[in-house]
Every structure is written in structure tokens, then in C-alpha cells.
Enzyme design. Structure first.
Site, PDB file in Angstrom:
ATOM      1  N   SER A  22      76.120 -60.882 -44.185  1.00 21.95           N
ATOM      2  CA  SER A  22      77.071 -60.153 -45.022  1.00 21.95           C
ATOM      3  C   SER A  22      77.215 -60.936 -46.319  1.00 21.95           C
ATOM      4  CB  SER A  22      78.423 -60.037 -44.319  1.00 21.95           C
ATOM      5  OG  SER A  22      79.373 -59.418 -45.165  1.00 21.95           O
ATOM      6  N   THR A 207      52.993 -49.775 -62.686  1.00 24.02           N
ATOM      7  CA  THR A 207      53.848 -50.677 -63.451  1.00 24.02           C
ATOM      8  C   THR A 207      53.859 -52.049 -62.770  1.00 24.02           C
ATOM      9  OG1 THR A 207      55.794 -49.867 -62.251  1.00 24.02           O
ATOM     10  CG2 THR A 207      55.283 -48.828 -64.362  1.00 24.02           C
ATOM     11  N   ASP A 244      62.198 -45.424 -63.232  1.00 23.99           N
ATOM     12  CA  ASP A 244      62.475 -44.046 -63.627  1.00 23.99           C
ATOM     13  C   ASP A 244      62.455 -43.914 -65.150  1.00 23.99           C
ATOM     14  OD1 ASP A 244      62.865 -43.466 -60.921  1.00 23.99           O
ATOM     15  OD2 ASP A 244      65.025 -43.820 -61.045  1.00 23.99           O
TER      16      ASP A 244
END
Length: 312
Positions: A22, A207, A244
Site C-alpha cells: 500500500s 514510440t 494519446d
């Protein structure tokens, strides 16, 4: 979220089978995203006419207004009133490495969308991006049957998809777009060599992060390779949505008639602006600054050729 440390320092190699971690984060922000929406947003900002296709939940109304205000046509979006829109929850460390979880929500309904539902629209190119894997395979198949040029962009879903699915997605694409890690997975899962992939697609764009972009294109019977470097960054803030953004810039340029090298250069410019901004759609467009950065990175000829395509 941001974890002020390094994930690598928290992993014990001998006990990865029992991993239970965590991370106490020091920041939480909520941003608009989704690969399709990020790409459409970038295309809209760059003055193109993107049509967003996908499935969303009843919580989409505010997001729709934002996208439409930035030039995105959302009329083909399928709204599912009984689920939430898909969400990506991500933690980034000081090395810009990420651990994330993805809730599919309405995305699981995207298989209900067909190419027939877009009939009557002037569609130049279909980008088949990360959504429900069955829907991705179905849509690429429909594009082949209809003779519609398409982009195969498995993106994050390449980790979930199996070899036959990836082969079906990629076959016959005008463009295959991946990052370098996804490219390795595509080859590994399909069993295809680099040469065999080149037989399936017209142009492969990979990329390479800070190392730029690698393009392999068919020119008659020959393969032509092209490498394009990045636009120097002014700072690294958040890598989410950088891929994107590259796609938006690249596709805006190619659909605008620019050659592959110039398209990759514009893609790199938009990508670095997202890298320098927190959030995938919070970057600001300024034409003069864009031309200056293109000129500094790639020379005056590049800026002169790309310039006429750029909106004010």
C-alpha cells in the site's frame, strides 16, 4: 496519485509471489481521460473534425460538454444509463513509473457499436483504440470488410489480449501504433517477426519515450525506416496520456496531408506538452509557441511545412 518514492525500492524479488503493498500518496487529482477521448480532444484542439465513438455511463453529461467545446463530435457515443463511465486509477512514482487499475464499466458495452451506425458520416480514418478487446477485434474486422482505412492501436489492452486477437486486430491496418514495450508484446504474443508484421500493415509507428519515434513503412517492395527525435522538454510533470497526445498530433498531420516525418514531429510536440502538464487534457495550445518549439527542435523547414496546418 503521486507516490513520493520509487516503486522499484519497495519490491523484493524473492517474494513477488506474496506481494502486498500500500503506497501512502501525497496527492490526489481527478482528470478527464480515456484513450479515445484524449486523442479526440487533441485532434479537436488541432482543428481537425474528430468523431468520438465509444460507450459511456450516465455520468458523461459534463464530460460531453467539455469535449464538444473543444471540437469533438460526441453524437456517436453510446450512453448506458445503468453503469459508470470507465475509469483508470493510477499512482505515479518519482521515476515516472506507474501502477494502475482500470474499471471498464460502460466500456464493456462498446461491442454494441457497429460501423453501420456511422453510415452517412464522412469518415476518413478509423482509429481502433483501447476498449473492450472483443469490440476492438470486431471493429477492425468491420473496417476490413468495408474497405475503411484504420489504425490498430491496442495500447494498454495488448497485455490482456491473446495472440489470435492481436493478429486479427492488426491485419490489414494502415497504421499500427504502439510504444516500444507494447511492440515487444505484439511480437511475442502473435509469434510474428518484424518482417511478418510489415507484411500485415502499411506503416508501423513505435514510440520510444525519450528516444523519439521509429517508423517503418512499405514503399513498393521495400521497407523504409525513419527515426524522429523528441521535442526537448521543459519539465516532466505527468506521463499519463502522452502516447494519446502523440497519436493526436500524428493523425492530425497525416490526415492534413503532411508526410510521415512531419507528422511524427507534430506528434512529438503535442506529446511533450502533455508530459509538461498535469492531466491528459489540460495542456494549452499556442500557435506561436508551437512553431518556435518545432523550429528549435527540427529546424525552420519543419516549422514552415507544419505551420499552415496549425490553428491559431
Amino acid at each position: 496519485m503521486h507516490f513520493p518514492g520509487r516503486f522499484a525500492e519497495q519490491l523484493v524479488e524473492e517474494h513477488l509471489d506474496r506481494i502486498s503493498l500500500s503506497f501512502l500518496v501525497d496527492d490526489l487529482t481527478v482528470h478527464k481521460g480515456g484513450s479515445g477521448a484524449n486523442i479526440a480532444f487533441g485532434l479537436g484542439v488541432l482543428g481537425r473534425s474528430p468523431l468520438l465513438v465509444g460507450a459511456v455511463g450516465a455520468d458523461f453529461a459534463e464530460y460531453r460538454k467539455w469535449l464538444e467545446a473543444h471540437g469533438v463530435d460526441c453524437s456517436a457515443v453510446l450512453v448506458c444509463e445503468d453503469v459508470h463511465t470507465a475509469r483508470f486509477v493510477c499512482t505515479t512514482d518519482d521515476d515516472m513509473r506507474q501502477i494502475g487499475s482500470f474499471y471498464s464499466g460502460a466500456m464493456a458495452r462498446s461491442g454494441q457499436i457497429t460501423l453501420e451506425s456511422l453510415s452517412g458520416r464522412d469518415v476518413e480514418l478509423v482509429l481502433v483504440g483501447a476498449t473492450d478487446p472483443d469490440a476492438m477485434v470486431s471493429m477492425s474486422g468491420q473496417c476490413r470488410e468495408a474497405g475503411m482505412p484504420f489504425v490498430a492501436d491496442a495500447s494498454q489492452q495488448v497485455a490482456r489480449m491473446h495472440g489470435p486477437e492481436i493478429r486479427s486486430l492488426v491485419r490489414g491496418a494502415r497504421f499500427l501504433m504502439t510504444n516500444d514495450y507494447e511492440w515487444e508484446l505484439v511480437q511475442q504474443k502473435t509469434g510474428w517477426t518484424e518482417a511478418q508484421v510489415a507484411e500485415q500493415v502499411e506503416i508501423r509507428i513505435t514510440t520510444l519515450g525519450e528516444h523519439g519515434v521509429h517508423i517503418v513503412a512499405r514503399d513498393g517492395g521495400e521497407l523504409v525506416e525513419l527515426k524522429v527525435g523528441v521535442v526537448p522538454e521543459t519539465g516532466r510533470v505527468d506521463p499519463t496520456g502522452v502516447g494519446d497526445a502523440f497519436r493526436a498530433g500524428f493523425l492530425a498531420a497525416t490526415t492534413g496531408g503532411l508526410p510521415l516525418e512531419r507528422a511524427a514531429q507534430l506528434g512529438c510536440l503535442v506529446a511533450v506538452q502533455v508530459l509538461e502538464t498535469e492531466g491528459a487534457q489540460e495542456w494549452k495550445w499556442d500557435r506561436d509557441t508551437a512553431l518556435e518549439r518545432l523550429r528549435d527542435a527540427y529546424g525552420p523547414d519543419a516549422a514552415a511545412e507544419i505551420g499552415p496546418l496549425l490553428p491559431g
